[in-house]
Design an enzyme around this catalytic site. Structure first.
Site, PDB file in Angstrom:
ATOM      1  N   GLU A 158       0.994  -1.333  -0.158  1.00 17.72           N
ATOM      2  CA  GLU A 158      -0.094  -0.013   0.141  1.00 17.72           C
ATOM      3  C   GLU A 158       0.894   1.217  -0.070  1.00 17.72           C
ATOM      4  O   GLU A 158       1.930   1.277   0.735  1.00 17.72           O
ATOM      5  CB  GLU A 158      -0.928  -0.020   1.125  1.00 17.72           C
ATOM      6  N   HIS A 167     -43.549  -7.437  13.578  1.00 11.39           N
ATOM      7  CA  HIS A 167     -44.299  -5.832  13.743  1.00 11.39           C
ATOM      8  C   HIS A 167     -43.971  -5.355  14.812  1.00 11.39           C
ATOM      9  O   HIS A 167     -43.891  -5.920  16.148  1.00 11.39           O
ATOM     10  CB  HIS A 167     -45.770  -6.297  13.759  1.00 11.39           C
TER      11      HIS A 167
END
Ligand code: FAD
Ligand code: NAD
Length: 464
Positions: free
Chosen positions: A31, A443
């Site tokens: 990197e 619900h």
């Protein structure tokens, strides 16, 4: 000698490196920046989401808490603190990647990687030294960079790309944005919520180009109500800085020359694959017209032993797409028959409300001549959304006219980014709309809107 050297530590590269190590390969991940995580963790997904959440809290405190009976006096913005929190979130996550590399015994090496041959990568280190890594295979995961347009030069001060727009030290008075894509709308939302006037100039006749037309239309209406101004079919011809003022010139939809003045300009007109100084010429690799590396089904480039994944290859520029490709690429190297279903990769825009989609949109189905049924249900008729006072939007499910198999789904509404996961999994399993509505949905939850949309495919919602 490594089994695999991965160049780039974004979500594609670091995920591939870790998975390859889990599979028993000796892996290095190179990197060029001092922290791992690539665009996504350092200057993309994560810092933008941190700023979106913080700015949403600010708006809630200013405008929405009072209706819940919560009243504040003297709400103040401490932008330095907000930016500090964002940096801390980024820092924790990038350090997390270093930790994962350690755990999986991946050698994370800082430096610029250049491919010297199909079996060697030279790493130029920050202290001026260099090291050559010998390897059996190379995986290119070098990602992408922002682009600009002719006549608009990013000076990283008044005229910025997404990286600059995440770092403003003060709230712009008037932020002009070129491009009503994902970045323009997410970062436009951040600065609009924090107090900036925001004007978005977009070349196309709609915002969020690839998004379902109905969703894009409703989104534009909502963003307009939030104070963001849009100028569609605007062809930007240039931008000039004079002191603290940026003047953007454009041709409007009636071909009239117009200018708009602000104190900052964000250019968010897309990104390009990044392969600069990667040494492609050393191995005879070329990019396509769009600067991308072409790969086959196994993510192999045309050079034996060199693979590529993520933003540097064609396809959607999404962190989770890069991750999936990284995993599938190294699993296939190891002989595992992994696959990616590109039709079931969701996309999410983290505005308020969120916008998410998976599979085909209505216009795609029409263009492809596929007969479909449509079920749509609004959050307005959902108990949980009402109790959250977040009722804008709807769920739309598109199912094959004959087989009822789900072909696509779009959501604009609260937590759309989380809700879309149910539909992505459903599509991966080849589910029908009936499979969705026959499944129990707790619900009161927002997910019940998905169930109702599935019932609406048969024209029989239960709660409307
Ligand atoms: P990258 O993440 O770009 O990583 C590539 C890495 O390679 C970089 O660290 C680079 O420094 C390194 N590199 C390049 N060349 C070399 C070299 N020669 N040697 C060594 N290292 C090299 N996507 C989402 O899915 N969700 C989101 O919410 C989201 N938000 C975003 C917000 C913003 C502001 C931006 C800009 C992007 C966002 N994206 C989002 C897109 C996402 O960041 C990218 O799709 C993703 O990072 C691509 O991963 P990658 O691994 O292919 O490449
Ligand atoms: P984008 O492709 O999403 O949007 C660019 C917009 O700019 C388009 O609407 C396009 O029509 C417009 N445009 C192009 N040239 C123009 C011009 N000359 N004048 C006016 N408008 C013009 O690109 P982006 O917003 O820069 O994002 C880049 C990439 O990053 C995207 O591919 C996206 O997938 C990724 N990203 C994803 C997320 C997410 O998943 N939530 C967030 C941010 C970025």
């Amino acid at each position: 000698m490594y089994d695999l050297v991965v160049i780039g530590s974004g979500p594609g590269g670091y995920t591939a490196a870790n998975r390859a190590a889990q599979l028993g390969m000796k892996v290095a991940c190179v990197e060029r920046y001092s922290t791992f995580g690539g665009t996504c963790l350092n200057v993309g997904c994560i810092p933008s989401k941190a700023m979106l959440v913080s700015s949403e809290h600010f708006t809630a405190a200013q405008h929405h808490m009072a209706e819940h009976g919560i009243e504040f006096d003297g709400i103040k913005l401490n932008l330095d603190k907000m930016q500090e929190r964002k940096r801390e979130v980024v820092s924790q996550l990038t350090r997390g990647i270093a930790g994962l590399f350690k755990k999986n015994k991946v050698d994370g090496i800082q430096g610029w990687g250049t491919i010297e041959s199909p079996t060697s990568v030279k790493v130029a280190k920050p202290d001026g030294s260099s090291e050559t890594l010998e390897t059996k295979k190379i995986l290119i995961a070098t990602g992408s960079k922002p682009i600009s347009i002719p006549g608009v030069e990013i000076d990283k001060d008044r005229i910025v790309d997404s990286t600059g727009a995440l770092e403003f030290g003060e709230v712009p008075e008037h932020l002009i944005i070129i491009g009503a894509g994902v970045i323009g709308l997410e970062l436009g939302s951040v600065w609009s919520r924090l107090g900036a006037k925001v004007t978005v100039l977009e070349y196309m006749p709609k915002i969020l180009g690839m998004t379902d037309d109905e969703v894009a239309k409703q989104a534009q209406r909502i963003f307009k109500k939030q104070g963001i101004e849009f100028e569609l079919q605007a062809k930007v011809t240039g931008a000039a800085v004079n002191g603290e003022t940026v003047t953007v010139t454009y041709t409007d939809k009636n071909d009239a020359e117009r200018t708009v003045e602000g104190d900052r300009l964000l250019v968010s007109v897309g990104r390009r694959a990044f392969t600069d100084k990667l040494g492609l010429e050393n191995v005879g690799l070329e990019t396509n017209k769009r600067g991308q590396l072409e790969v086959d089904h196994d993510f192999k480039t045309k050079v034996d032993g060199i693979y590529a994944i993520g933003d540097v290859i064609p396809g959607a520029m999404l962190a989770h797409k890069a991750e999936e490709e990284g995993v599938v690429c190294v699993e296939r190297m190891s002989g595992i028959g992994a696959h990616i279903n590109y039709d079931a990769i969701p996309d999410v825009v983290y505005t308020e409300p969120e916008i998410a989609g998976v599979g085909k949109t209505e216009s795609q189905l029409k263009d492809e001549g596929i007969a479909y049924k449509k079920g749509k249900f609004p959050f307005m008729a959902n108990g949980r959304a009402k109790s959250m006072a977040s009722t804008d939007g709807f769920v739309k499910i598109l199912a094959d006219e004959k087989t009822d198999r789900i072909l696509g789904a779009q959501i604009i509404g609260p937590r759309a980014g989380d809700l879309i996961a149910e539909l992505a999994v459903a599509m991966e399993f080849g589910a029908s709309a009936e499979d969705i509505y026959r499944s129990s949905h707790a619900h009161p939850t927002l997910a019940e809107v998905i169930k109702e949309a599935a019932l609406s495919v048969e024209g029989r919602p239960l709660n409307m």
